[in-house]
Design a protein around this motif. Structure first.
Motif, PDB file in Angstrom:
ATOM      1  N   ALA A 119      28.665  37.235  39.596  1.00 49.65           N
ATOM      2  CA  ALA A 119      27.688  37.305  38.642  1.00 49.65           C
ATOM      3  C   ALA A 119      28.087  37.439  37.160  1.00 49.65           C
ATOM      4  O   ALA A 119      28.448  38.100  37.203  1.00 49.65           O
ATOM      5  N   GLU A 120      27.192  36.028  36.583  1.00 49.60           N
ATOM      6  CA  GLU A 120      27.616  36.583  35.632  1.00 49.60           C
ATOM      7  C   GLU A 120      25.941  35.817  34.452  1.00 49.60           C
ATOM      8  O   GLU A 120      25.342  34.982  35.428  1.00 49.60           O
ATOM      9  N   GLU A 176      49.372  42.597  41.920  1.00 49.25           N
ATOM     10  CA  GLU A 176      50.128  44.218  42.547  1.00 49.25           C
ATOM     11  C   GLU A 176      50.608  45.269  43.412  1.00 49.25           C
ATOM     12  O   GLU A 176      50.806  44.728  44.487  1.00 49.25           O
ATOM     13  N   ALA A 203      32.397  46.388  39.448  1.00 47.27           N
ATOM     14  CA  ALA A 203      32.400  47.045  38.890  1.00 47.27           C
ATOM     15  C   ALA A 203      32.180  45.689  37.532  1.00 47.27           C
ATOM     16  O   ALA A 203      32.048  44.139  38.053  1.00 47.27           O
TER      17      ALA A 203
HETATM   18  P1  HAM Z   1      37.375  44.169  38.137  1.00 53.44           P
HETATM   19  O1  HAM Z   1      37.617  45.715  38.161  1.00 53.44           O
HETATM   20  O2  HAM Z   1      39.059  43.889  37.614  1.00 53.44           O
HETATM   21  O3  HAM Z   1      36.872  42.830  37.617  1.00 53.44           O
HETATM   22  O4  HAM Z   1      37.508  43.440  39.555  1.00 53.44           O
HETATM   23  C1  HAM Z   1      36.431  43.946  40.580  1.00 53.44           C
HETATM   24  C2  HAM Z   1      36.363  44.004  41.832  1.00 53.44           C
HETATM   25  O5  HAM Z   1      37.381  43.736  42.400  1.00 53.44           O
HETATM   26  C3  HAM Z   1      37.581  46.166  41.550  1.00 53.44           C
HETATM   27  O6  HAM Z   1      36.172  46.739  41.654  1.00 53.44           O
HETATM   28  C4  HAM Z   1      37.340  46.046  42.988  1.00 53.44           C
HETATM   29  O7  HAM Z   1      36.298  45.969  43.961  1.00 53.44           O
HETATM   30  C5  HAM Z   1      37.980  44.359  43.233  1.00 53.44           C
HETATM   31  N1  HAM Z   1      39.690  43.804  43.540  1.00 53.44           N
HETATM   32  C6  HAM Z   1      39.651  44.044  42.045  1.00 53.44           C
HETATM   33  N2  HAM Z   1      41.608  44.276  42.319  1.00 53.44           N
HETATM   34  C7  HAM Z   1      41.529  43.995  43.779  1.00 53.44           C
HETATM   35  C8  HAM Z   1      42.664  44.037  44.626  1.00 53.44           C
HETATM   36  N3  HAM Z   1      44.296  43.667  43.830  1.00 53.44           N
HETATM   37  N4  HAM Z   1      42.369  44.242  45.755  1.00 53.44           N
HETATM   38  C9  HAM Z   1      41.264  44.006  46.603  1.00 53.44           C
HETATM   39  N5  HAM Z   1      39.959  44.107  45.644  1.00 53.44           N
HETATM   40  C10 HAM Z   1      40.352  44.059  44.670  1.00 53.44           C
HETATM   41  C11 HAM Z   1      36.551  42.051  37.399  1.00 53.44           C
HETATM   42  O8  HAM Z   1      37.565  41.528  38.253  1.00 53.44           O
HETATM   43  C12 HAM Z   1      35.746  41.130  35.888  1.00 53.44           C
HETATM   44  N6  HAM Z   1      35.680  40.261  36.881  1.00 53.44           N
HETATM   45  C13 HAM Z   1      34.278  42.099  36.658  1.00 53.44           C
HETATM   46  C14 HAM Z   1      32.625  41.488  35.619  1.00 53.44           C
HETATM   47  C15 HAM Z   1      32.735  40.869  36.243  1.00 53.44           C
HETATM   48  N7  HAM Z   1      32.699  42.132  34.272  1.00 53.44           N
HETATM   49  C16 HAM Z   1      31.756  41.143  34.078  1.00 53.44           C
HETATM   50  N8  HAM Z   1      31.908  39.890  34.862  1.00 53.44           N
END
Ligand code: HAM
Length: 409
Positions: A130-131, A115, A282
Motif C-alpha cells: 500500500a502507498e 535473485e 517492509a
Molecule cells: P522490498 O523490501 O524490496 O521492498 O520488498 C518487500 C518484501 O517483498 C520483502 O520484505 C519480502 O517479504 C518480499 N520479497 C522481496 N524479494 C523477494 C523474493 N525474491 N522472493 C520472495 N519475497 C521477496 C519493496 O519492494 C518496496 N516497494 C516496499 C515499499 C512500498 N516501500 C515503500 N512502499
C-alpha cells in the motif's frame, strides 16, 4: 516425450498453498478496506528507466536482478521488480494529485527479481502493498506501520518490528560522507561487494551479512547521530504514536533498506522462523520520489509484504464450508442431481455433483477423495450420508433434505 519444467525460481501454487495465498491476501484486503485504501491494478511491464530512476541505478535490483527485454516495438522494458515505482508513475500519469486531498492505494501481484532462489526467495514472487500520497504528517507513518502490525497479528505470525530514520536528503548526505570516510579506513578488510559499495552505495555496507563486514560496521557512525532537527522530531513523534497504538518496535540504526528512494522513516517486520529470508514486510517514506519522477513535490510512504514468506508462517487456515456431494445412483437421475446441486449452491451451501460415472461403490470412493462431508444419493428418494459418522437418513422431497442439511451445517 520429454517433459517441460517450470523455470528456476518460479513456482506453481496450488492446493493448500493456494488456500494460504488467498488467506494472506484476503486478510490484508479486509484490513485495507477498514483503513480506506483503494485498489490500483498496475501493469507488470514498465519502461526500464522507471526503475532506474526510482529504485536506483546502484542498487542490486537494478544492477543485477531485473528481467529486462526489448519488445517488438524496440522499447527497453522490465518486468516490475516491485510495486512502488509503478504506483508513483500512475499517481503522476493519472494526475491523481489534481484531485486534491490525499490518496491511499493498495496493490497485489507478481514481482520479478533474478535473485539466487532459496527458501523464501523466488524469482517470481508476490507482494501485497500500500502507498499513501500527499501526506507529510507522521500520523500516516504510525498508522501505516500499525496497520501492517494488525494484519500480522491477525495472521498469528511471530515477528519483530525494526524501525529507523534515514533522515531527510541533507541529513543523509552528511551521514554518507562520514560513513564513507570510516569505511575507507577498513576498505581492504571488507568483502569484495562492499568494497565496490563504498563508492556506489555505501549505506548498503551496513546491511551486509558477511561476518567481517558486520564486525567493521558495528563501530561505524550511526545515521541517527546525523539527523536534522526536523527529522529527529519526526522520529521521536513516530515512536510516541507507535507506543500509543501498542505497537512494539526495536530501533535498529543499521536498518537501511535495499532501495534508494527512502527518506526519514524506514521499517521492517522480521521473523526468525524461516531462515535468512526473514523480512516479511517492509517499507518507509519516500518524500522526494514523486518529484524525482516528474510529478509535483508530494510526500509519500508505503510498504509491501512478501506473500510467499507469509505463507511459510501461516499455520491455521480458517475452516472451510462443508462439502455436499450429490451422486445420481444411475444416469437416469442426472438431471435431478444437477438441479439439486444448483439449489444447494443458490442457498450458499457448497455442492459437488459427482462428475465421474461408475458403480455406487466407486462413486462413493471418489466422493471420499474429494473430501466430502456429506453425500446425497439421488434416486426416487434422497439418501443423505454423513461421511464422518456414517449415519444415513432418507428424505422423499428435496425440500425436506435441504431443511435437514441446513440444520446440520
Ligand atoms: P522490498 O523490501 O524490496 O521492498 O520488498 C518487500 C518484501 O517483498 C520483502 O520484505 C519480502 O517479504 C518480499 N520479497 C522481496 N524479494 C523477494 C523474493 N525474491 N522472493 C520472495 N519475497 C521477496 C519493496 O519492494 C518496496 N516497494 C516496499 C515499499 C512500498 N516501500 C515503500 N512502499
Amino acid at each position: 516425450m520429454s517433459k517441460i519444467q517450470k523455470i528456476r525460481g518460479f513456482q506453481d501454487i496450488y492446493g493448500e498453498e493456494a488456500k494460504k495465498y488467498r488467506y494472506v491476501v484476503d486478510t490484508f484486503r479486509k484490513v485495507f478496506e477498514f483503513y480506506n485504501f483503494k485498489e490500483i491494478i498496475l501493469p507488470y511491464v514498465e519502461d526500464i528507466s522507471l526503475f532506474k530512476r526510482s529504485v536506483g541505478e546502484a542498487t542490486d535490483i537494478v544492477q543485477k536482478e531485473m528481467y529486462v527485454f526489448t519488445d517488438k516495438g524496440g522499447r527497453e522494458v522490465a518486468l516490475r521488480p516491485e510495486g512502488t515505482a509503478s504506483c508513483v508513475r500512475a499517481y503522476i500519469e493519472e494526475k491523481m494529485y489534481a484531485e486534491g486531498g490525499y490518496h491511499k492505494l493498495f496493490y497485489e501481484g507478481a514481482m520479478f527479481r533474478y535473485e539466487r532462489p532459496q527458501a523464501g526467495r523466488y524469482r517470481q514472487f508476490h507482494q501485497i502493498g500500500a502507498e499513501i500520497f500527499g501526506v507529510s504528517s507522521v500520523l500516516a507513518d504510525a498508522e501505516l506501520i500499525s496497520m501492517v502490525d494488525n494484519v500480522l497479528k491477525k495472521l498469528k505470525i511471530n515477528y519483530k518490528l525494526e524501525i529507523n530514520s534515514l533522515g531527510d536528503f541533507q541529513s543523509r548526505k552528511s551521514y554518507t560522507e562520514h560513513l564513507v570516510n570510516y569505511l575507507k579506513k577498513y576498505e581492504n578488510q571488507l568483502c569484495e561487494t562492499c568494497q565496490k559499495r563504498i563508492e556506489l552505495n555505501p549505506l548498503r555496507v551496513l546491511d551486509c551479512k558477511v561476518p567481517t563486514c558486520k564486525e567493521i560496521t558495528k563501530e561505524a557512525p550511526k545515521i541517527t547521530e546525523f539527523l536534522s532537527e526536523e527529522s529527529q522530531k519526526r522520529f521521536l513523534q513516530l515512536k510516541e504514536y507507535l507506543k500509543a497504538l501498542n505497537v512494539d518496535f526495536i530501533e535498529n540504526p543499521r536498518l537501511v533498506r535495499g532501495l534508494d528512494y527512502y527518506t526519514d522513516t524506514v521499517f521492517e517486520f522480521i521473523t526468525e522462523e524461516i531462515g535468512a529470508q526473514g523480512t516479511v514486510a517492509a517499507g518507509g517514506r519516500y518524500d522526494n520520489l514523486v518529484e524525482q519522477l516528474g510529478g509535483p513535490p508530494t510526500p509519500a510512504l508505503g510498504f509491501a509484504a512478501g506473500i510467499e514468506r507469509l505463507m511459510l508462517l501461516v499455520k491455521d487456515l480458517p475452516k472451510e464450508k462443508p462439502l455436499i456431494t450429490v451422486i445420481p445412483i444411475t444416469p437416469d437421475y442426472n438431471i435431478q442431481s444437477i438441479q439439486l446441486s444448483n439449489k444447494l449452491r443458490n442457498i450458499n451451501l457448497k455442492s459437488e455433483t459427482m462428475l465421474k460415472e461408475g458403480s455406487l461403490k466407486s462413486m462413493l470412493k471418489t466422493a471420499d477423495k474429494l473430501k466430502s462431508d456429506f453425500v446425497v444419493f439421488v434416486s426416487d428418494k434422497y439418501e443423505l450420508k454423513d461421511m464422518a459418522s456414517g449415519q444415513q437418513e432418507i428424505f422423499y422431497t428435496q425440500e425436506d433434505l435441504i431443511e435437514a442439511l441446513k440444520d446440520k451445517i
